[in-house]
Design a protein around this motif. Structure first.
Motif, PDB file in Angstrom:
ATOM      1  N   THR A  44       6.973  -8.247  -1.896  1.00 53.26           N
ATOM      2  CA  THR A  44       5.796  -7.648  -1.276  1.00 53.26           C
ATOM      3  C   THR A  44       5.148  -8.689  -0.379  1.00 53.26           C
ATOM      4  O   THR A  44       4.801  -9.782  -0.839  1.00 53.26           O
ATOM      5  CB  THR A  44       4.776  -7.190  -2.334  1.00 53.26           C
ATOM      6  N   LEU A  45       5.003  -8.354   0.897  1.00 54.88           N
ATOM      7  CA  LEU A  45       4.315  -9.228   1.829  1.00 54.88           C
ATOM      8  C   LEU A  45       2.946  -8.631   2.122  1.00 54.88           C
ATOM      9  O   LEU A  45       2.840  -7.477   2.572  1.00 54.88           O
ATOM     10  CB  LEU A  45       5.102  -9.359   3.136  1.00 54.88           C
ATOM     11  N   GLY A  46       1.893  -9.362   1.833  1.00 55.94           N
ATOM     12  CA  GLY A  46       0.539  -8.900   2.104  1.00 55.94           C
ATOM     13  C   GLY A  46       0.091  -9.313   3.495  1.00 55.94           C
ATOM     14  O   GLY A  46       0.299 -10.454   3.911  1.00 55.94           O
ATOM     15  N   VAL A  47      -0.525  -8.379   4.216  1.00 60.95           N
ATOM     16  CA  VAL A  47      -1.095  -8.643   5.539  1.00 60.95           C
ATOM     17  C   VAL A  47      -2.602  -8.435   5.417  1.00 60.95           C
ATOM     18  O   VAL A  47      -3.066  -7.315   5.188  1.00 60.95           O
ATOM     19  CB  VAL A  47      -0.511  -7.707   6.616  1.00 60.95           C
ATOM     20  N   VAL A  48      -3.366  -9.542   5.555  1.00 57.82           N
ATOM     21  CA  VAL A  48      -4.793  -9.508   5.290  1.00 57.82           C
ATOM     22  C   VAL A  48      -5.547  -9.943   6.538  1.00 57.82           C
ATOM     23  O   VAL A  48      -5.132 -10.872   7.238  1.00 57.82           O
ATOM     24  CB  VAL A  48      -5.150 -10.455   4.116  1.00 57.82           C
ATOM     25  N   GLY A  49      -6.644  -9.262   6.818  1.00 61.62           N
ATOM     26  CA  GLY A  49      -7.472  -9.669   7.958  1.00 61.62           C
ATOM     27  C   GLY A  49      -8.623  -8.706   8.147  1.00 61.62           C
ATOM     28  O   GLY A  49      -8.631  -7.592   7.624  1.00 61.62           O
ATOM     29  N   LEU A 168       2.672  -0.093   3.439  1.00 57.07           N
ATOM     30  CA  LEU A 168       1.572   0.488   2.672  1.00 57.07           C
ATOM     31  C   LEU A 168       0.269   0.144   3.390  1.00 57.07           C
ATOM     32  O   LEU A 168      -0.193  -0.991   3.338  1.00 57.07           O
ATOM     33  CB  LEU A 168       1.571  -0.070   1.249  1.00 57.07           C
ATOM     34  N   ASP A 169      -0.296   1.122   4.086  1.00 53.78           N
ATOM     35  CA  ASP A 169      -1.485   0.886   4.917  1.00 53.78           C
ATOM     36  C   ASP A 169      -2.744   1.174   4.100  1.00 53.78           C
ATOM     37  O   ASP A 169      -3.243   2.289   4.070  1.00 53.78           O
ATOM     38  CB  ASP A 169      -1.433   1.787   6.158  1.00 53.78           C
ATOM     39  N   GLU A 170      -3.219   0.141   3.393  1.00 50.64           N
ATOM     40  CA  GLU A 170      -4.402   0.271   2.519  1.00 50.64           C
ATOM     41  C   GLU A 170      -4.281   1.523   1.642  1.00 50.64           C
ATOM     42  O   GLU A 170      -5.128   2.415   1.687  1.00 50.64           O
ATOM     43  CB  GLU A 170      -5.685   0.314   3.357  1.00 50.64           C
ATOM     44  N   PRO A 171      -3.238   1.610   0.832  1.00 49.84           N
ATOM     45  CA  PRO A 171      -2.896   2.870   0.166  1.00 49.84           C
ATOM     46  C   PRO A 171      -3.860   3.307  -0.925  1.00 49.84           C
ATOM     47  O   PRO A 171      -3.745   4.429  -1.414  1.00 49.84           O
ATOM     48  CB  PRO A 171      -1.512   2.575  -0.426  1.00 49.84           C
ATOM     49  N   THR A 172      -4.794   2.435  -1.326  1.00 44.71           N
ATOM     50  CA  THR A 172      -5.712   2.824  -2.402  1.00 44.71           C
ATOM     51  C   THR A 172      -7.168   2.876  -1.962  1.00 44.71           C
ATOM     52  O   THR A 172      -8.032   3.254  -2.752  1.00 44.71           O
ATOM     53  CB  THR A 172      -5.606   1.834  -3.584  1.00 44.71           C
ATOM     54  N   PHE A 188       4.371  -0.917  -8.142  1.00 43.05           N
ATOM     55  CA  PHE A 188       5.132  -2.076  -8.603  1.00 43.05           C
ATOM     56  C   PHE A 188       6.172  -1.696  -9.650  1.00 43.05           C
ATOM     57  O   PHE A 188       7.209  -2.354  -9.754  1.00 43.05           O
ATOM     58  CB  PHE A 188       4.184  -3.170  -9.100  1.00 43.05           C
ATOM     59  N   THR A 189       5.938  -0.629 -10.398  1.00 43.07           N
ATOM     60  CA  THR A 189       6.986  -0.113 -11.283  1.00 43.07           C
ATOM     61  C   THR A 189       8.181   0.372 -10.469  1.00 43.07           C
ATOM     62  O   THR A 189       9.340   0.078 -10.794  1.00 43.07           O
ATOM     63  CB  THR A 189       6.438   1.041 -12.146  1.00 43.07           C
ATOM     64  N   LEU A 190       7.904   1.108  -9.403  1.00 38.59           N
ATOM     65  CA  LEU A 190       8.970   1.588  -8.521  1.00 38.59           C
ATOM     66  C   LEU A 190       9.687   0.426  -7.835  1.00 38.59           C
ATOM     67  O   LEU A 190      10.910   0.454  -7.653  1.00 38.59           O
ATOM     68  CB  LEU A 190       8.388   2.533  -7.465  1.00 38.59           C
ATOM     69  N   GLN A 191       8.931  -0.601  -7.471  1.00 42.09           N
ATOM     70  CA  GLN A 191       9.546  -1.754  -6.814  1.00 42.09           C
ATOM     71  C   GLN A 191      10.538  -2.449  -7.737  1.00 42.09           C
ATOM     72  O   GLN A 191      11.651  -2.786  -7.321  1.00 42.09           O
ATOM     73  CB  GLN A 191       8.467  -2.743  -6.367  1.00 42.09           C
ATOM     74  N   ARG A 192      10.144  -2.642  -8.982  1.00 44.13           N
ATOM     75  CA  ARG A 192      11.048  -3.299  -9.941  1.00 44.13           C
ATOM     76  C   ARG A 192      12.292  -2.440 -10.199  1.00 44.13           C
ATOM     77  O   ARG A 192      13.395  -2.962 -10.312  1.00 44.13           O
ATOM     78  CB  ARG A 192      10.310  -3.573 -11.258  1.00 44.13           C
ATOM     79  N   LYS A 193      12.108  -1.127 -10.260  1.00 43.87           N
ATOM     80  CA  LYS A 193      13.211  -0.230 -10.581  1.00 43.87           C
ATOM     81  C   LYS A 193      14.210  -0.119  -9.441  1.00 43.87           C
ATOM     82  O   LYS A 193      15.429  -0.075  -9.658  1.00 43.87           O
ATOM     83  CB  LYS A 193      12.666   1.149 -10.932  1.00 43.87           C
ATOM     84  N   HIS A 194      13.719  -0.094  -8.198  1.00 41.21           N
ATOM     85  CA  HIS A 194      14.577   0.191  -7.040  1.00 41.21           C
ATOM     86  C   HIS A 194      14.729  -0.984  -6.079  1.00 41.21           C
ATOM     87  O   HIS A 194      15.318  -0.811  -5.017  1.00 41.21           O
ATOM     88  CB  HIS A 194      14.021   1.388  -6.265  1.00 41.21           C
ATOM     89  N   GLN A 195      14.187  -2.149  -6.434  1.00 35.89           N
ATOM     90  CA  GLN A 195      14.235  -3.320  -5.544  1.00 35.89           C
ATOM     91  C   GLN A 195      13.647  -2.976  -4.166  1.00 35.89           C
ATOM     92  O   GLN A 195      14.246  -3.283  -3.116  1.00 35.89           O
ATOM     93  CB  GLN A 195      15.661  -3.833  -5.384  1.00 35.89           C
ATOM     94  N   LEU A 196      12.497  -2.321  -4.173  1.00 39.91           N
ATOM     95  CA  LEU A 196      11.857  -1.917  -2.927  1.00 39.91           C
ATOM     96  C   LEU A 196      11.210  -3.114  -2.245  1.00 39.91           C
ATOM     97  O   LEU A 196      10.806  -4.086  -2.892  1.00 39.91           O
ATOM     98  CB  LEU A 196      10.792  -0.854  -3.204  1.00 39.91           C
ATOM     99  N   THR A 197      11.107  -3.016  -0.937  1.00 38.56           N
ATOM    100  CA  THR A 197      10.456  -4.051  -0.129  1.00 38.56           C
ATOM    101  C   THR A 197       9.199  -3.451   0.463  1.00 38.56           C
ATOM    102  O   THR A 197       9.239  -2.438   1.152  1.00 38.56           O
ATOM    103  CB  THR A 197      11.400  -4.529   0.988  1.00 38.56           C
ATOM    104  N   TYR A 198       8.059  -4.095   0.205  1.00 45.44           N
ATOM    105  CA  TYR A 198       6.770  -3.586   0.673  1.00 45.44           C
ATOM    106  C   TYR A 198       6.126  -4.543   1.668  1.00 45.44           C
ATOM    107  O   TYR A 198       6.200  -5.779   1.504  1.00 45.44           O
ATOM    108  CB  TYR A 198       5.769  -3.452  -0.492  1.00 45.44           C
ATOM    109  N   ILE A 199       5.473  -3.967   2.665  1.00 47.01           N
ATOM    110  CA  ILE A 199       4.514  -4.702   3.494  1.00 47.01           C
ATOM    111  C   ILE A 199       3.176  -4.042   3.234  1.00 47.01           C
ATOM    112  O   ILE A 199       2.942  -2.891   3.610  1.00 47.01           O
ATOM    113  CB  ILE A 199       4.892  -4.675   4.976  1.00 47.01           C
ATOM    114  N   LEU A 200       2.301  -4.748   2.554  1.00 45.99           N
ATOM    115  CA  LEU A 200       1.023  -4.206   2.079  1.00 45.99           C
ATOM    116  C   LEU A 200      -0.110  -4.675   2.973  1.00 45.99           C
ATOM    117  O   LEU A 200      -0.401  -5.866   3.050  1.00 45.99           O
ATOM    118  CB  LEU A 200       0.785  -4.641   0.633  1.00 45.99           C
ATOM    119  N   ILE A 201      -0.704  -3.718   3.675  1.00 44.57           N
ATOM    120  CA  ILE A 201      -1.826  -4.033   4.563  1.00 44.57           C
ATOM    121  C   ILE A 201      -3.127  -3.782   3.811  1.00 44.57           C
ATOM    122  O   ILE A 201      -3.319  -2.733   3.224  1.00 44.57           O
ATOM    123  CB  ILE A 201      -1.766  -3.164   5.837  1.00 44.57           C
TER     124      ILE A 201
END
Length: 201
Positions: A44-49, A168-172, A188-201
């Motif tokens: 998961t790569l976080g993009v903050v600003g 994930l554009d501020e998904p919550t 994060f449960t889905l990420q562990r299960k499927h080896q998903l790659t996220y860019i979290l804004i």
């Protein structure tokens, strides 16, 4: 170390803000200035600003909706084209109110040419279960769900095409505090299960 899925080298995006009488740009607004980043599979790569710093423009570049003015974006996959999906900030406005949930979830599959209704309904049921929704609800429409449930529908839709990266554009941020934690835990449960790659804004 996991392989790099995506690499950005010196990405610039600028927009003209003033033109001369010939329509030629004379001054520019710089939305992105020399962005370098590497995203690796399963991370998961976080993009903050702050607001207006270019986060949305970066998301548009990743989605292929905005071409860089300068720099290079490289994908490491064997499909020829990257498969990037997005989960938006507001689940209510990101779901088509005219479609039942099973069609919303399988929309990416339909775009890829998978048009058999029975297969798409079965796929929608599997994806719904993965995100914590009952398959019994698949004939309902978005307005019949809570905000948290609608975001689960959006996540299921993002998973439907086996993406290389999910943005994930501020998904919550549009959800209640109690629901925010549930959605983050689900992601994060889905990420562990499927080896998903996220860019979290």
């Amino acid at each position: 170390m996991p392989e790099a899925v995506l690499t950005l080298d010196d990405i610039h995006v600028r927009f003209p803000v003033k033109r001369n009488w010939r329509g030629q740009a004379q001054s520019w607004a710089h939305a992105l200035n020399g962005v370098d980043l590497t995203v690796r599979r399963g991370e998961t790569l976080g993009v903050v600003g702050e607001s207006g710093c270019g986060k949305t423009t970066l998301a548009q570049v990743l989605m292929g909706l905005q071409q860089p003015s300068q720099g290079q974006l490289r994908w490491n996959n064997d499909r020829g084209q990257p498969n990037v999906q997005i989960v938006f900030q507001d689940p209510q406005s990101s779901l088509d109110p005219r479609l039942p949930v099973w069609k919303i979830i399988t929309e990416p599959s339909y775009v890829k040419g998978e048009a058999q209704e029975s297969a798409m309904r079965a796929r929608a049921a599997r994806l719904a279960e993965q995100v914590g929704l009952s398959p019994d609800y698949l004939n309902r429409y978005p307005h019949e769900f809570s905000g948290g449930q609608r975001q689960r529908i959006a996540i299921a839709r993002a998973l439907a095409s086996d993406p290389d990266v999910i943005v994930l554009d501020e998904p919550t941020s549009a959800l209640d505090i109690s629901v925010q934690a549930q959605i983050i835990n689900l992601l994060f449960t889905l990420q562990r299960k499927h080896q998903l790659t996220y860019i979290l804004i």
